[in-house]
Each structure stands twice: as structure tokens, then as C-alpha cells.
Design an enzyme around this catalytic site. Structure first.
Site, PDB file in Angstrom:
ATOM      1  N   SER A 185     -11.096  -1.020  -1.085  1.00  0.00           N
ATOM      2  CA  SER A 185     -10.084  -0.926  -0.483  1.00  0.00           C
ATOM      3  C   SER A 185      -9.937  -1.070   1.099  1.00  0.00           C
ATOM      4  O   SER A 185      -9.126  -1.972   1.783  1.00  0.00           O
ATOM      5  CB  SER A 185      -9.094   0.432  -0.384  1.00  0.00           C
ATOM      6  OG  SER A 185      -8.354   0.377  -1.443  1.00  0.00           O
ATOM      7  N   ASP A 211       0.740  -1.162   0.047  1.00  0.00           N
ATOM      8  CA  ASP A 211       0.138   0.098  -0.059  1.00  0.00           C
ATOM      9  C   ASP A 211       1.029   1.170   0.159  1.00  0.00           C
ATOM     10  O   ASP A 211       1.991   1.161  -0.526  1.00  0.00           O
ATOM     11  CB  ASP A 211      -1.082  -0.076   1.214  1.00  0.00           C
ATOM     12  CG  ASP A 211      -2.437   0.478   1.137  1.00  0.00           C
ATOM     13  OD1 ASP A 211      -2.237   1.749   0.635  1.00  0.00           O
ATOM     14  OD2 ASP A 211      -3.128  -0.124   1.010  1.00  0.00           O
ATOM     15  N   HIS A 247      -3.848   5.946   3.390  1.00  0.00           N
ATOM     16  CA  HIS A 247      -4.441   4.931   2.879  1.00  0.00           C
ATOM     17  C   HIS A 247      -3.736   3.438   3.569  1.00  0.00           C
ATOM     18  O   HIS A 247      -4.463   2.502   3.968  1.00  0.00           O
ATOM     19  CB  HIS A 247      -4.271   4.801   1.457  1.00  0.00           C
ATOM     20  CG  HIS A 247      -5.502   3.887   0.652  1.00  0.00           C
ATOM     21  ND1 HIS A 247      -4.839   2.437   0.505  1.00  0.00           N
ATOM     22  CD2 HIS A 247      -6.412   3.832   0.276  1.00  0.00           C
ATOM     23  CE1 HIS A 247      -5.873   1.693  -0.089  1.00  0.00           C
ATOM     24  NE2 HIS A 247      -6.682   2.712  -0.279  1.00  0.00           N
TER      25      HIS A 247
END
Lengths: 648, 82
Positions: free
Chosen positions: A435, A32, A105
Site C-alpha cells: 500500500s 482509499d 491509510h
């Protein structure tokens, strides 16, 4: 995350899950944007020494040292050579040339999968509670492959290469690319190698829904995860001058609006731009916006940026209106000004007022967090949908998990909106996407791996899929928020994950590398293509009849010509429970007839395998028509369910 | 544009490595140098791919593809967060 452990039944059934060293020895690798190691979700209090199997490293770089890793966050690496070769050296004033997460994220996904328990978590008081990952005792290894300019396949391959060397047990990838054959798709290629090493690879299905054929990461050795909602909402009402109130959602926290109705304008009427309704940067005329609430249409630019544009133009508040693309799905945002998002249906009613009243007025009222929302889950509109465009005979997504308005850890380098002008810093943020659903399944897979270390990745996926549910307690099928109607297997796959049932599935559909190689033969892959994908000379036997229908997948997808036909599948079930006799039941709509042979399977011992065949018979239908059904094996205690999707 | 370099993932058939090489990375390197004297490897892959990534012009990529032991030369692709 808060709420999802309870929504998934984990809190209520904590005693069923292992607390032993086996749970602490499972390592989840997350590819990520890196990791923010100071997040309390990486607290290693109570953790024993790093597993002896671990071969990874804590790489140093910009604002990142070896001491940033601990017994929870046991590894952190970054991969930028491919990125820098294409886009030039990383601008270290904008992003860290290290595993540090400047985006948020990666911290969100890794803490969702396996974050430690943190009490008193919330975002500005929203979604309060004790936050934890799905596998709080598992270890985390972060592999930073995504940068401001994107995630490049050469870096992703390098990270997965290392993750295999490092000895991770589960890989979580909340990213995707275009649709291409497996031998051209770097994630599919690397996932094949990981699968061979016993590593379960969980990937997000994509956010291109509700369009059909919009899935990413559809290789059958990947677990593909779509998104559903929780039973939690963040209501923020729009109160209009005509006395009507409409519900929306918001995560705004800050100065309240004046306690009176304010002038209300449509962005398209206070802009000289042709797309002024979208509240694009610089598109609003300050003289016409100042002191007012602005209604902006959703689309093109980020939702939170629209709020920033209204604020910059002097607006006091915003109503963000969904369009047909999003329907009535409500995704909450931590806007920089008082703002709420309303669904398409509500937006139409508000616009009717806005365009008919000569002096429209409005205000927004924030109600905080509400739980117990029903129905839940519903399939998120954005969640990518089948059929599978690469191999229509494999049903994808595999299953859905929570992916809407998920609270989890966040980077200290960026505000909750991700906007440069957002100076706020938060320990937790609430965001949405597949996600977010993917790491839920990654963490749950880690739980199953701890409970059943001998299970293959396919067996773990099978357990998750065959115990997933497709209906609410009242028997009604899980809704699709984009239509308000019952969802189908092309939306939810095998259904919504139910980790407590997955612990003891009774039977599993197992698969190994050889099975997948035979599957590639069935796809008529050349020897060279198979070698590219599986790194070996594997010759499909000339004259041997290979069939995609024989891949021992836990779901069924039948692709037919318009004239219909008869298709036969075979499957083999492996007993992972006590001895018992399982009887089959089938359900289908009128378009397809399902016949299973034999109707009963008796298992005398553990790991015993028994096969069955299914014949699907369907008549002529127009092209693009779909039919659905379900096959269930039950011993009276456990139900081993498989969805059936037929497309003409 | 023919001279513009792009990143490629080069997949090698390890079983076709000539006998004079004991180390597969030397074979990769020799294959690369045979089409581009200046190109360098970005990564050499071990577990996920038999091969490497590098920067090549389209002409060099085509030349590489034609060499013995090369399975495929795939242009790099971009992935996005979901």
C-alpha cells in the site's frame, strides 16, 4: 514521506523535474479510506487555481464540508451504497459518512503520492525531516471506498467511474481482492477504461509474500508495485541477562524501562491458551506477567495488539519474535509499551537463552533513527511474488518501490497503532505494505506525466520499468530479505524504481487499447467476456494467430512445459529521445538461451518505431523450476532494460 | 438462502439496446424491473462498465443473466487494503 525523496534521488536532481504549470495540472486520484484534510501535507500555499480540466467535487458529509478542499486537495468523494447495502447503514459514531479518513491509510497513501512539503515532520521524533509526496506539485483527489468492513466492488467501480469523469491523470489503488479472470475483476475492468482515457493506474501487488503466485492486480494495463526497504532503520536492542545484545526495531516513545534487567518470560509459558505464545487478547495470566518483559510470537493478531495485550496483563515490555513466515524482516511499530521486533534468527537465539536460563532477564534499549543502512533496498518479505497466476506470460510485479517503514501523513481520528485504546494523535505515522509502495509509483508517474504530457500510461510505465535497477552499486543483485539471497524478477519485477533515469528513458515499449484487445483474443476470451471488460463489440478475427507473446510489454515471462522448448516474442521500441543507435546485450543463466534479432536498432527521429524479435530456447527442467535473464538496449548513454523470467 | 439478496454487478451489451429505448438507463431499469419489481439500482455506471449494480436474490440473478442484452451478472466482491 521523509527520506524516500533522497533515497530515490529526487532531492539531488530536483532541477530535472518540471516546476511549471504542467506539474501543477497533474491530478492524482487515490481510492482509499478517504482523507484527513487538516494534514499539513494538503497545504495549498503557492498553488495556482484548480486546473480548468477538473470536473470533480468536494462532497459534504459527516464532519466534512466543501471548505475542506483547497487548491491542493481539489476533490473528495465517498462511495458507500454498496457497503451499506451489504452491511447496513454506516455507524457514524465509528466512521464518518463522508470523505473524512477515520483510519489513516488513505491520508498516508495520498500524501505519499503527492503531499505538499512539510518541514519538521516525524513520528515521536522518529524518521525526522522534511516530508513530501513524490509529486508535491500535483493535485490530489480522494475517493473514499474503504470502510471498517472492507472495500466493496460496486463502490470501487462507482469511484473509478467518477474519477474518469473528474479527469484525473493518475489513479492509485492500494487495495486488492482475490485472483480472478480480468473480466470478473472490477479493478481490472475499471482500470481498462481508465487506461483508454490515458490515465495511468498504479496498484499495490499485495502483502502475501514471500509465497509464490501471491500477486494481486496483475492485468497488463495496470502498473503492479511490490515493496522494498529504505536505507533507514529504527534499532531497539534486546539486552539479555547473559550479557548478549540483539538488534531489533521499534518506534516506541514513552516512559523508559527501569534501568535494570527485568524478569523475562515466554508468552506461551504464562498463558493457559493453546496459542498463548501469540499474545492474543485476554490470553496472558496477569499474575505471571506483571512487572516482566514478555516474548510474543508474531502472527494471527496485529503486532501492536500483542503489545497492548502484554500491557493490559501488567507486563512492562515486549519482545516480538518473527517466525519463519516473516524471516528476518523487521517492520517497526509505534507500540503502546516498550517493545521491539526481532527477526527469526535472532528470536531463536533469544529463545535458547529464555528456555535454558532458570531466571532469564532482559531489557530493551531504544536507539532512535539510523540512516545509511546497507544493503538497501531489499525486497520486503511481505511483498507478493510472481509468477502471475492469471497470465503467466506477463511478468508481475512490474517493479518495486519503497514500502517498509514509510513516514507519511495520518488521520487525526486515530492513533498510530490504529488500536481503539491508543489515545495518541500524530500528524505523521510510519507504516509498511505494498500500500505504501504503490503511491510512491503513482506520484512518480505524475512527475513523468508532467514532464511528458503526451506519453501514454504504457509509455510512462515502460520508462519506470526499463530504467529500474536490479543491482546495488557494488554490482550485487538486490537481496530478498525473506531468504537473504539475491532476489529474482518474480520478486522485484523490472527492479527498483529510479525516477531520475525514468525521465529520459530513450526508448519506450508503448501499448494502446487495441493491443490489449488483441491480447484478450490471445487469451481466447469470448466476445461476451471482451465486451464485459472493454465495453465494446470486438471480434477476434477467425483464423488470425494471436499470441500473448506479442503484447509489447517491457518485460518477458516465458512459461514452458517441463520438456522445455523454443518461444519467440516480438517487441516494438519507440524512440522518445534523441536520434541514436541502440545495441542489444543479453544475459541469462544456463537454463535458457536468448537470441535477439536484429542486434542493433537505429532511430533517426522522435517517435520512430523499430521492432525486434527474441527467441528463448530452453531444455527440460523439473516442473516449477525457474530461470532468469535480462535484455538491454543501450546507446552508450541510456540503458533500456527488460527482465526475463522463465518458468517450467 | 434462495431469497437472500446480494449485490451484483450487471454488465449490459449496450449495442443490443432495443430501439424503443432512447436512454440506456431506462433500458437498464426495465431489465431490472423485469426480474425484480422491488430491486433498485445502487449505481449506474457510465465509463467503466455499461451496466449497474443492484441487490438480487440468486434466482433473480439467474433470471437476469438469461435476459437479452445481458453480458454477465457478477456477484460483488470484497477488496482489502494492502
Amino acid at each position: 514521506t521523509t527520506r524516500t525523496p533522497s533515497f530515490l534521488g529526487l532531492d539531488q536532481n530536483a532541477a530535472m523535474f518540471p516546476e511549471s504549470d504542467s506539474a501543477r495540472d497533474v491530478i492524482v486520484g487515490v481510492l482509499d479510506t478517504g482523507v484527513w484534510p487538516e494534514s499539513p501535507s494538503f497545504d495549498d500555499t503557492g498553488f495556482s487555481a484548480v486546473p480548468s480540466s477538473w470536473r470533480g467535487e468536494c462532497e459534504i458529509g459527516t464532519n466534512f464540508t466543501k471548505s475542506n478542499c483547497n487548491k491542493k486537495l481539489i476533490g473528495a468523494r465517498f462511495f458507500a451504497r454498496g457497503y451499506e447495502a451489504t452491511l447496513g447503514p454506516i455507524d457514524e459514531t465509528k466512521e464518518s459518512r463522508s470523505p473524512r479518513d477515520d483510519d489513516g491509510h488513505g491520508t498516508h497513501t495520498s500524501t505519499t503520492a503527492a503531499g505538499s512539503v512539510v518541514s519538521g515532520a516525524s513520528l515521536f521524533g522518529y524518521a525526522p525531516g522534511t516530508a513530501r509526496g513524490m509529486a508535491p506539485q500535483a493535485r490530489i483527489a480522494a475517493y473514499k471506498v474503504c470502510w471498517i468492513g472492507g472495500c466493496f466492488s460496486s463502490d470501487i467501480l462507482a469511484a473509478l467511474d467518477k474519477a474518469i469523469d473528474d479527469n484525473v491523470n493518475v489513479l492509485s489503488l492500494s487495495l486488492g481482492g482475490g485472483m480472478s479472470d480480468f473480466f470478473r475483476d472490477s479493478v481490472a475492468i475499471a482500470a481498462f477504461a481508465a487506461m483508454e482515457k490515458g490515465i495511468l493506474v498504479s496498484c499495490s501487488a499485495g502483502n502475501a509474500g514471500p509465497t509464490s503466485y501471491s500477486l494481486s492486480n496483475v492485468a497488463p494495463w495496470i502498473t503492479t508495485v511490490g515493496a522494498g526497504t529504505l536505507d533507514r532503520d529504527f534499532p531497539a536492542f534486546v539486552s539479555l541477562g547473559n550479557g548478549k545484545n540483539f538488534s531489533g526495531v521499534s518506534l516506541f516513545k514513552g516512559g523508559a524501562l527501569p534501568e535494570k534487567l527485568l524478569p523475562f518470560v515466554y508468552a506461551g509459558n504464562v498463558s493457559n491458551a493453546s496459542d498463548g505464545n501469540l499474545c492474543m487478547t485476554g490470553s496472558l495470566i496477569p499474575e505471571k506477567v506483571r512487572g516482566k518483559i514478555v516474548l510474543c510470537d508474531r502472527g494471527v493478531n496485529p503486532r501492536v495488539q500483542k503489545g497492548s495485550v502484554v500491557k493490559d496483563a501488567g507486563g512492562l515490555g515486549m519482545v516480538l519474535a518473527n517466525t519463519a513466515a516473516n524471516g528476518d524482516e523487521l517492520v517497526a511499530d509505534a507500540h503502546l509499551l516498550p517493545a521491539t521486533t526481532v527477526g527469526e534468527t535472532t528470536a531463536k537465539e533469544i529463545k535458547d537463552y529464555l528456555f535454558s536460563d532458570p531466571n532469564p532477564t532482559a531489557t530493551v534499549l531504544f536507539e532512535g533513527t539510523k540512516v545509511g543502512i546497507e544493503p538497501s533496498p531489499v525486497v520486503a518479505a511481505f511483498s507478493s511474488r510472481g509468477p502471475n497466476s492469471i497470465t503467466p506470460q506477463i511478468l508481475k510485479p512490474d517493479l518495486i518501490a519503497p514500502g517498509v517503514n514509510i513516514l507519511a501523513g495520518w488521520s487525526g481520528a486515530v492513533g498510530p497503532t490504529g488500536l481503539a485504546e491508543d489515545a495518541r494523535r500524530v500528524g505523521f505515522n510510519i507504516i509498511s505494505g505494498t500500500s505504501m509502495s504503490c503511491p510512491h509509483v503513482s506520484g512518480l508517474a505524475a512527475l513523468l506525466k508532467a514532464a511528458h504530457p503526451e506519453w501514454s500510461p504504457a509509455a510512462i510505465r515502460s520508462a519506470l520499468m526499463t530504467t529500474a535497477y536490479t543491482a546495488y552499486k557494488n554490482g550485487k543483485v538486490i537481496q530478498d530479505v525473506s531468504t537473504g539471497k539475491p532476489s529474482t524478477a518474480f520478486d522485484h519485477g523490472a527492479g527498483h524504481v529510479d525516477p531520475v533515469s525514468a525521465l529520459n528513458p530513450g526508448l519506450v515499449y508503448d501499448l494502446d487499447a487495441e493491443d490489449y484487445l488483441n491480447f484478450l483474443c490471445a487469451l481466447n476470451y469470448t466476445a461476451s467476456q471482451i465486451n464485459s471488460l472493454a465495453r465494446r463489440n470486438f471480434s477476434c478475427v477467425a483464423g488470425k494467430s494471436y499470441s500473448v507473446n506479442d503484447l509489447n510489454y517491457p518485460s518477458f515471462a516465458i512459461s514452458l512445459e517441463a520438456r522445455g522448448g523454443v518461444v519467440k516474442h516480438t517487441r516494438t521500441l519507440t524512440n522518445v529521445g534523441p536520434p541514436g543507435t541502440y545495441k542489444v546485450s543479453v544475459a541469462s543463466d544456463d537454463s535458457v538461451k536468448i537470441a535477439v534479432e536484429p542486434q542493433s536498432l537505429t532511430f533517426g527521429q522522435s517517435n520512430e518505431k523499430k521492432s525486434y524479435s527474441v527467441t528463448f530456447t530452453a531444455g527440460a527442467m523439473p516442473a516449477n523450476a525457474n530461470g532468469f535473464g535480462r535484455i538491454e538496449w543501450s546507446d552508450g548513454k541510456r540503458v533500456v532494460g527488460s527482465p526475463v523470467a522463465v518458468s517450467w | 438462502t434462495a431469497e437472500k439478496k446480494e449485490t451484483y454487478i450487471v454488465h449490459m451489451a449496450k449495442s443490443e439496446m432495443p430501439g424503443e429505448f432512447v436512454d440506456h438507463t431506462r433500458w437498464y431499469d426495465a431489465s431490472l424491473k423485469s426480474v425484480s419489481g422491488e430491486a433498485e439500482m445502487l449505481y449506474t455506471y457510465t465509463n467503466v462498465v455499461h451496466g449497474f449494480s443492484t441487490r438480487l436474490t440468486p434466482d433473480e440473478a439467474r433470471s437476469m443473466e438469461a435476459r437479452p442484452g445481458i453480458l454477465s451478472v457478477l456477484p460483488e466482491s470484497r477488496y482489502d487494503l494492502h
